[in-house]
Design a protein around this motif. Structure first.
Motif, PDB file in Angstrom:
ATOM      1  N   ALA A 245      -7.776 -17.400 -12.548  1.00 13.88           N
ATOM      2  CA  ALA A 245      -6.870 -18.347 -13.207  1.00 13.88           C
ATOM      3  C   ALA A 245      -5.734 -17.592 -13.884  1.00 13.88           C
ATOM      4  O   ALA A 245      -4.566 -17.991 -13.794  1.00 13.88           O
ATOM      5  N   ALA A 246      -6.059 -16.472 -14.541  1.00 14.41           N
ATOM      6  CA  ALA A 246      -5.033 -15.654 -15.197  1.00 14.41           C
ATOM      7  C   ALA A 246      -4.091 -15.045 -14.156  1.00 14.41           C
ATOM      8  O   ALA A 246      -2.890 -14.884 -14.408  1.00 14.41           O
ATOM      9  N   TYR A 247      -4.609 -14.711 -12.978  1.00 11.56           N
ATOM     10  CA  TYR A 247      -3.763 -14.196 -11.892  1.00 11.56           C
ATOM     11  C   TYR A 247      -2.734 -15.256 -11.493  1.00 11.56           C
ATOM     12  O   TYR A 247      -1.551 -14.959 -11.355  1.00 11.56           O
ATOM     13  N   ARG A 248      -3.193 -16.480 -11.334  1.00 11.05           N
ATOM     14  CA  ARG A 248      -2.267 -17.563 -10.971  1.00 11.05           C
ATOM     15  C   ARG A 248      -1.204 -17.780 -12.041  1.00 11.05           C
ATOM     16  O   ARG A 248      -0.084 -18.161 -11.741  1.00 11.05           O
ATOM     17  N   ASP A 249      -1.556 -17.496 -13.310  1.00 11.92           N
ATOM     18  CA  ASP A 249      -0.615 -17.661 -14.420  1.00 11.92           C
ATOM     19  C   ASP A 249       0.231 -16.411 -14.672  1.00 11.92           C
ATOM     20  O   ASP A 249       1.027 -16.389 -15.611  1.00 11.92           O
ATOM     21  N   GLY A 250       0.034 -15.346 -13.875  1.00 12.36           N
ATOM     22  CA  GLY A 250       0.819 -14.122 -14.034  1.00 12.36           C
ATOM     23  C   GLY A 250       0.356 -13.218 -15.165  1.00 12.36           C
ATOM     24  O   GLY A 250       1.080 -12.304 -15.559  1.00 12.36           O
ATOM     25  N   GLU A 251      -0.840 -13.442 -15.683  1.00 15.39           N
ATOM     26  CA  GLU A 251      -1.351 -12.642 -16.796  1.00 15.39           C
ATOM     27  C   GLU A 251      -2.257 -11.501 -16.337  1.00 15.39           C
ATOM     28  O   GLU A 251      -2.604 -10.625 -17.130  1.00 15.39           O
ATOM     29  N   VAL A 252      -2.648 -11.534 -15.089  1.00 20.89           N
ATOM     30  CA  VAL A 252      -3.534 -10.527 -14.505  1.00 20.89           C
ATOM     31  C   VAL A 252      -2.968 -10.157 -13.141  1.00 20.89           C
ATOM     32  O   VAL A 252      -2.420 -11.004 -12.436  1.00 20.89           O
ATOM     33  N   ILE A 253      -3.092  -8.886 -12.795  1.00 23.49           N
ATOM     34  CA  ILE A 253      -2.814  -8.458 -11.424  1.00 23.49           C
ATOM     35  C   ILE A 253      -4.112  -7.884 -10.866  1.00 23.49           C
ATOM     36  O   ILE A 253      -5.012  -7.510 -11.624  1.00 23.49           O
ATOM     37  N   PHE A 254      -4.221  -7.866  -9.567  1.00 17.84           N
ATOM     38  CA  PHE A 254      -5.370  -7.247  -8.926  1.00 17.84           C
ATOM     39  C   PHE A 254      -4.891  -5.989  -8.226  1.00 17.84           C
ATOM     40  O   PHE A 254      -3.824  -5.978  -7.615  1.00 17.84           O
ATOM     41  N   VAL A 255      -5.693  -4.923  -8.362  1.00 21.10           N
ATOM     42  CA  VAL A 255      -5.323  -3.659  -7.738  1.00 21.10           C
ATOM     43  C   VAL A 255      -6.259  -3.342  -6.589  1.00 21.10           C
ATOM     44  O   VAL A 255      -7.416  -3.764  -6.552  1.00 21.10           O
ATOM     45  N   GLY A 256      -5.702  -2.596  -5.667  1.00 17.61           N
ATOM     46  CA  GLY A 256      -6.461  -2.010  -4.585  1.00 17.61           C
ATOM     47  C   GLY A 256      -6.465  -0.508  -4.794  1.00 17.61           C
ATOM     48  O   GLY A 256      -5.844  -0.004  -5.726  1.00 17.61           O
ATOM     49  N   TRP A 257      -7.152   0.199  -3.927  1.00 18.50           N
ATOM     50  CA  TRP A 257      -7.218   1.646  -4.073  1.00 18.50           C
ATOM     51  C   TRP A 257      -7.300   2.333  -2.740  1.00 18.50           C
ATOM     52  O   TRP A 257      -7.669   1.743  -1.728  1.00 18.50           O
ATOM     53  N   GLN A 258      -6.912   3.602  -2.765  1.00 17.52           N
ATOM     54  CA  GLN A 258      -7.067   4.490  -1.628  1.00 17.52           C
ATOM     55  C   GLN A 258      -7.668   5.784  -2.151  1.00 17.52           C
ATOM     56  O   GLN A 258      -7.076   6.454  -3.006  1.00 17.52           O
ATOM     57  N   ALA A 259      -8.845   6.127  -1.670  1.00 16.80           N
ATOM     58  CA  ALA A 259      -9.459   7.409  -2.000  1.00 16.80           C
ATOM     59  C   ALA A 259      -8.862   8.453  -1.056  1.00 16.80           C
ATOM     60  O   ALA A 259      -8.653   8.186   0.121  1.00 16.80           O
ATOM     61  N   PHE A 260      -8.567   9.642  -1.596  1.00 17.36           N
ATOM     62  CA  PHE A 260      -7.938  10.662  -0.754  1.00 17.36           C
ATOM     63  C   PHE A 260      -8.371  12.061  -1.150  1.00 17.36           C
ATOM     64  O   PHE A 260      -8.905  12.288  -2.238  1.00 17.36           O
ATOM     65  N   ALA A 261      -8.138  12.984  -0.240  1.00  9.87           N
ATOM     66  CA  ALA A 261      -8.344  14.409  -0.491  1.00  9.87           C
ATOM     67  C   ALA A 261      -6.995  15.099  -0.312  1.00  9.87           C
ATOM     68  O   ALA A 261      -6.254  14.800   0.624  1.00  9.87           O
ATOM     69  N   ASP A 262      -6.663  15.994  -1.240  1.00  9.35           N
ATOM     70  CA  ASP A 262      -5.473  16.842  -1.114  1.00  9.35           C
ATOM     71  C   ASP A 262      -5.897  18.074  -0.327  1.00  9.35           C
ATOM     72  O   ASP A 262      -6.789  18.813  -0.754  1.00  9.35           O
ATOM     73  N   LEU A 263      -5.266  18.286   0.806  1.00  4.18           N
ATOM     74  CA  LEU A 263      -5.614  19.417   1.668  1.00  4.18           C
ATOM     75  C   LEU A 263      -4.410  20.319   1.864  1.00  4.18           C
ATOM     76  O   LEU A 263      -3.256  19.885   1.746  1.00  4.18           O
ATOM     77  N   GLU A 264      -4.704  21.568   2.207  1.00  2.00           N
ATOM     78  CA  GLU A 264      -3.645  22.525   2.545  1.00  2.00           C
ATOM     79  C   GLU A 264      -4.037  23.226   3.830  1.00  2.00           C
ATOM     80  O   GLU A 264      -5.195  23.603   4.023  1.00  2.00           O
ATOM     81  N   ASP A 265      -3.070  23.393   4.707  1.00  2.00           N
ATOM     82  CA  ASP A 265      -3.287  24.079   5.980  1.00  2.00           C
ATOM     83  C   ASP A 265      -2.033  24.893   6.275  1.00  2.00           C
ATOM     84  O   ASP A 265      -0.945  24.325   6.423  1.00  2.00           O
ATOM     85  N   ASP A 266      -2.161  26.224   6.321  1.00  2.00           N
ATOM     86  CA  ASP A 266      -1.013  27.111   6.557  1.00  2.00           C
ATOM     87  C   ASP A 266       0.138  26.829   5.595  1.00  2.00           C
ATOM     88  O   ASP A 266       1.299  26.761   5.998  1.00  2.00           O
ATOM     89  N   GLY A 267      -0.174  26.628   4.338  1.00  2.00           N
ATOM     90  CA  GLY A 267       0.851  26.400   3.327  1.00  2.00           C
ATOM     91  C   GLY A 267       1.407  24.983   3.282  1.00  2.00           C
ATOM     92  O   GLY A 267       2.242  24.671   2.448  1.00  2.00           O
ATOM     93  N   ARG A 268       0.968  24.127   4.180  1.00  2.00           N
ATOM     94  CA  ARG A 268       1.435  22.728   4.215  1.00  2.00           C
ATOM     95  C   ARG A 268       0.424  21.862   3.489  1.00  2.00           C
ATOM     96  O   ARG A 268      -0.750  21.846   3.822  1.00  2.00           O
ATOM     97  N   ARG A 269       0.890  21.140   2.440  1.00  2.00           N
ATOM     98  CA  ARG A 269       0.019  20.246   1.663  1.00  2.00           C
ATOM     99  C   ARG A 269       0.126  18.839   2.230  1.00  2.00           C
ATOM    100  O   ARG A 269       1.213  18.379   2.587  1.00  2.00           O
ATOM    101  N   PHE A 270      -1.004  18.164   2.297  1.00  2.00           N
ATOM    102  CA  PHE A 270      -1.008  16.781   2.761  1.00  2.00           C
ATOM    103  C   PHE A 270      -2.234  16.072   2.215  1.00  2.00           C
ATOM    104  O   PHE A 270      -3.175  16.695   1.735  1.00  2.00           O
TER     105      PHE A 270
END
Length: 147
Positions: free
Chosen positions: A39-64
């Protein structure tokens, strides 16, 4: 050279930015608190978040980042400082997604142990759209810089 794990993290996004998810739909059976959040979302008082789990990797000096894991629909209230709810959301996502993320990384040639994975530095990041949307809740008292 082989890939090296530099860290892990969770990126929080507006639920609408999360692949495979859209605006929250009211589930058929909810608790009183969940009904209040929708109900609060419909009234603009709440937002819902999503997520992405990730790993920071390096290969030959390239970060991704490697991050195939997404989830969604945790409420963030805009009538108070959202920091605690954002941290809680990030650690919830970490708990939910890191087992499979580790499995994905171990399938490759990294030969990573569970200890190395869980001991790696952890960070929480926000999407630009989420950061912009949270400005109203932080009211000038938000973080000076965000990853």
């Amino acid at each position: 050279m082989t890939e090296v794990l530099k860290g892990t993290g969770v990126r929080l996004l507006l639920v609408e930015e999360t692949p495979g998810f859209g605006p929250p739909a009211v589930p058929p059976i909810t608790t009183i608190n969940e009904r209040a959040d929708y109900a609060a979302y419909r009234d603009g008082e709440v937002i819902f978040v999503g997520w992405q789990a990730f790993a920071d990797l390096e290969d030959d000096g390239r970060r991704f980042e490697f991050g195939p894991r997404f989830g969604a629909e945790l409420p963030i209230h805009l009538d108070r400082d959202p920091t605690a709810e954002l941290v809680e959301a990030a650690f919830y996502a970490r708990k939910e997604e890191f087992g499979q993320l580790l499995g994905d990384l171990r399938i490759g040639e990294m030969g990573m142990t569970r200890w190395e994975f869980h001991a790696a530095p952890f960070r929480i990041a926000l999407s630009d759209k989420l950061r912009e949307r949270l400005a109203v809740a932080w009211r000038g008292s938000g973080p000076k810089s965000l990853p």
